[in-house]
Design a protein around this motif. Sequence first.
Motif, PDB file in Angstrom:
ATOM      1  N   SER A   1       0.861  -1.176   0.000  1.00 57.20           N
ATOM      2  CA  SER A   1       0.000   0.000   0.000  1.00 57.20           C
ATOM      3  C   SER A   1       0.902   1.232   0.000  1.00 57.20           C
ATOM      4  N   PRO A   2       0.474   2.272  -0.682  1.00 57.17           N
ATOM      5  CA  PRO A   2       1.297   3.470  -0.722  1.00 57.17           C
ATOM      6  C   PRO A   2       1.397   4.109   0.656  1.00 57.17           C
ATOM      7  N   LEU A   3       2.540   4.669   0.923  1.00 62.81           N
ATOM      8  CA  LEU A   3       2.743   5.353   2.208  1.00 62.81           C
ATOM      9  C   LEU A   3       2.031   6.685   2.187  1.00 62.81           C
ATOM     10  N   PRO A   4       1.462   7.074   3.317  1.00 66.03           N
ATOM     11  CA  PRO A   4       0.793   8.385   3.366  1.00 66.03           C
ATOM     12  C   PRO A   4       1.829   9.503   3.257  1.00 66.03           C
ATOM     13  N   ALA A   5       1.449  10.557   2.575  1.00 65.10           N
ATOM     14  CA  ALA A   5       2.348  11.697   2.422  1.00 65.10           C
ATOM     15  C   ALA A   5       2.410  12.496   3.722  1.00 65.10           C
ATOM     16  N   THR A   6       3.625  12.811   4.136  1.00 59.51           N
ATOM     17  CA  THR A   6       3.784  13.639   5.341  1.00 59.51           C
ATOM     18  C   THR A   6       4.390  14.966   4.942  1.00 59.51           C
TER      19      THR A   6
END
Length: 55
Positions: free
Chosen positions: A49-54
């Motif tokens: 799953s793609p990592l959430p943008a921080t």
Amino acid sequence: MGASTGDLLSPPLAAGGLGLGPTETRVLFLSVILVLMMVLTRRTRTTESPLPATV
């Protein structure tokens, strides 16, 4: 497990093996390893799953 399988595949039929010989056994092992690497790599890419943008 690999050595045992190689011992089964490479000796001649008269010696209790399948008669593939050492070169064909190596090619078969290399092919199996490459196919497994491709399948597992593709499976990993499609299931991550793609990592959430921080920010």
